[in-house]
Design a protein around this motif. Sequence first.
Motif, PDB file in Angstrom:
ATOM      1  N   LEU A  54       0.914  -1.308  -0.169  1.00 24.19           N
ATOM      2  CA  LEU A  54       0.023   0.069   0.090  1.00 24.19           C
ATOM      3  C   LEU A  54       0.958   1.324  -0.032  1.00 24.19           C
ATOM      4  O   LEU A  54       0.475   2.213  -0.968  1.00 24.19           O
ATOM      5  CB  LEU A  54      -0.986  -0.059   1.429  1.00 24.19           C
ATOM      6  CG  LEU A  54      -1.960   1.272   1.554  1.00 24.19           C
ATOM      7  CD1 LEU A  54      -2.893   1.086   0.240  1.00 24.19           C
ATOM      8  CD2 LEU A  54      -2.367   1.077   2.654  1.00 24.19           C
ATOM      9  N   ILE A  55       1.914   1.325   0.647  1.00 20.25           N
ATOM     10  CA  ILE A  55       2.920   2.545   1.034  1.00 20.25           C
ATOM     11  C   ILE A  55       3.484   2.940  -0.049  1.00 20.25           C
ATOM     12  O   ILE A  55       3.551   3.768  -0.862  1.00 20.25           O
ATOM     13  CB  ILE A  55       3.654   2.506   2.056  1.00 20.25           C
ATOM     14  CG1 ILE A  55       2.887   2.330   3.402  1.00 20.25           C
ATOM     15  CG2 ILE A  55       4.533   3.763   2.300  1.00 20.25           C
ATOM     16  CD1 ILE A  55       1.754   3.578   3.591  1.00 20.25           C
ATOM     17  N   PRO A  56       4.303   1.770  -0.964  1.00 18.75           N
ATOM     18  CA  PRO A  56       4.799   2.018  -2.091  1.00 18.75           C
ATOM     19  C   PRO A  56       3.924   2.554  -3.075  1.00 18.75           C
ATOM     20  O   PRO A  56       4.195   3.243  -3.931  1.00 18.75           O
ATOM     21  CB  PRO A  56       5.585   0.766  -2.551  1.00 18.75           C
ATOM     22  CG  PRO A  56       5.886   0.115  -1.235  1.00 18.75           C
ATOM     23  CD  PRO A  56       4.373   0.423  -0.327  1.00 18.75           C
ATOM     24  N   PHE A  57       2.758   1.990  -3.190  1.00 17.73           N
ATOM     25  CA  PHE A  57       1.954   2.196  -4.398  1.00 17.73           C
ATOM     26  C   PHE A  57       1.411   3.859  -4.260  1.00 17.73           C
ATOM     27  O   PHE A  57       1.386   4.418  -5.098  1.00 17.73           O
ATOM     28  CB  PHE A  57       0.503   1.142  -4.049  1.00 17.73           C
ATOM     29  CG  PHE A  57      -0.543   1.790  -4.895  1.00 17.73           C
ATOM     30  CD1 PHE A  57      -0.437   1.628  -6.385  1.00 17.73           C
ATOM     31  CD2 PHE A  57      -1.788   2.031  -4.538  1.00 17.73           C
ATOM     32  CE1 PHE A  57      -1.302   1.855  -7.464  1.00 17.73           C
ATOM     33  CE2 PHE A  57      -2.727   2.675  -5.283  1.00 17.73           C
ATOM     34  CZ  PHE A  57      -2.425   2.625  -6.690  1.00 17.73           C
ATOM     35  N   LEU A  58       1.289   3.936  -2.966  1.00 21.22           N
ATOM     36  CA  LEU A  58       0.699   5.348  -2.710  1.00 21.22           C
ATOM     37  C   LEU A  58       1.997   6.644  -2.821  1.00 21.22           C
ATOM     38  O   LEU A  58       1.492   7.521  -3.790  1.00 21.22           O
ATOM     39  CB  LEU A  58       0.228   5.568  -1.396  1.00 21.22           C
ATOM     40  CG  LEU A  58      -1.254   4.947  -1.067  1.00 21.22           C
ATOM     41  CD1 LEU A  58      -1.512   5.085   0.289  1.00 21.22           C
ATOM     42  CD2 LEU A  58      -2.292   5.670  -1.901  1.00 21.22           C
ATOM     43  N   VAL A  59       3.110   6.157  -2.637  1.00 24.23           N
ATOM     44  CA  VAL A  59       4.292   6.838  -3.041  1.00 24.23           C
ATOM     45  C   VAL A  59       4.279   7.211  -4.510  1.00 24.23           C
ATOM     46  O   VAL A  59       4.479   8.331  -5.194  1.00 24.23           O
ATOM     47  CB  VAL A  59       5.462   6.454  -2.460  1.00 24.23           C
ATOM     48  CG1 VAL A  59       6.758   7.029  -2.714  1.00 24.23           C
ATOM     49  CG2 VAL A  59       5.414   6.682  -0.838  1.00 24.23           C
ATOM     50  N   CYS A  60       4.230   5.971  -5.194  1.00 24.56           N
ATOM     51  CA  CYS A  60       4.532   6.132  -6.774  1.00 24.56           C
ATOM     52  C   CYS A  60       3.126   6.864  -7.366  1.00 24.56           C
ATOM     53  O   CYS A  60       3.391   7.693  -8.227  1.00 24.56           O
ATOM     54  CB  CYS A  60       4.695   4.691  -7.214  1.00 24.56           C
ATOM     55  SG  CYS A  60       5.957   3.854  -7.157  1.00 24.56           S
ATOM     56  N   ALA A  61       1.937   6.483  -6.966  1.00 24.56           N
ATOM     57  CA  ALA A  61       0.689   7.475  -7.445  1.00 24.56           C
ATOM     58  C   ALA A  61       0.818   8.593  -6.982  1.00 24.56           C
ATOM     59  O   ALA A  61       0.534   9.302  -8.036  1.00 24.56           O
ATOM     60  CB  ALA A  61      -0.241   6.692  -6.934  1.00 24.56           C
ATOM     61  N   TYR A  62       1.192   9.150  -5.687  1.00 20.59           N
ATOM     62  CA  TYR A  62       1.142  10.646  -5.560  1.00 20.59           C
ATOM     63  C   TYR A  62       2.403  11.053  -6.332  1.00 20.59           C
ATOM     64  O   TYR A  62       2.263  12.416  -6.683  1.00 20.59           O
ATOM     65  CB  TYR A  62       1.253  10.980  -3.972  1.00 20.59           C
ATOM     66  CG  TYR A  62      -0.085  10.745  -3.712  1.00 20.59           C
ATOM     67  CD1 TYR A  62      -0.934  11.797  -3.824  1.00 20.59           C
ATOM     68  CD2 TYR A  62      -0.397   9.789  -2.531  1.00 20.59           C
ATOM     69  CE1 TYR A  62      -2.275  11.952  -3.304  1.00 20.59           C
ATOM     70  CE2 TYR A  62      -1.834   9.591  -2.093  1.00 20.59           C
ATOM     71  CZ  TYR A  62      -2.617  10.748  -2.690  1.00 20.59           C
ATOM     72  OH  TYR A  62      -3.641  10.850  -1.861  1.00 20.59           O
TER      73      TYR A  62
END
Length: 162
Positions: A47-55
């Motif tokens: 979840l965290i790596p996904f959100l970092v890449c998405a943002y």
Amino acid sequence: MNVKRGSTAFLKVIIFLAGIAVLALCIWLPEIAVRDARVHPDTAYFLIPFLVCAYGFCIAFSVALYQAYKLLTYIEKNNAFSELSIKSLKIIKKCAFTVIFLILLGIVSLKVLAKVTESDDGAAGPISLCLMGILATSIIAAIVDALQKPLKNAPDIKSKNE
């Protein structure tokens, strides 16, 4: 002159609408990610790596949209062949490379996720979409680079003609 204002106004509206879409994505992205983490608790740590890449993607895309808006304003004011235009194009190109990098990070994390969950065929669809995104972003970066070269030479042409 009137056609140029109409076409730049149309492009500005399109940029504004794309910006609203990115803002909406940023607002709903955490909710979507948390919902997915609840459905698939075994992969919730992505979840965290996904959100970092998405943002990161959203920020780079928003900066590129803002620079495109500024570039259209320069065109409206007949400053298309200025240093400010070249600077905007450089920033757009850097944003395109940032987006490509973040998409590549997404592909790597999808491959890792596929290995962890032991489903290699589950990541094929999203990875192919990522590769299409890289292709589209690479085309934009190439167009910006092609536009940047004549703009760099334009002051030389003006000074030679004077």
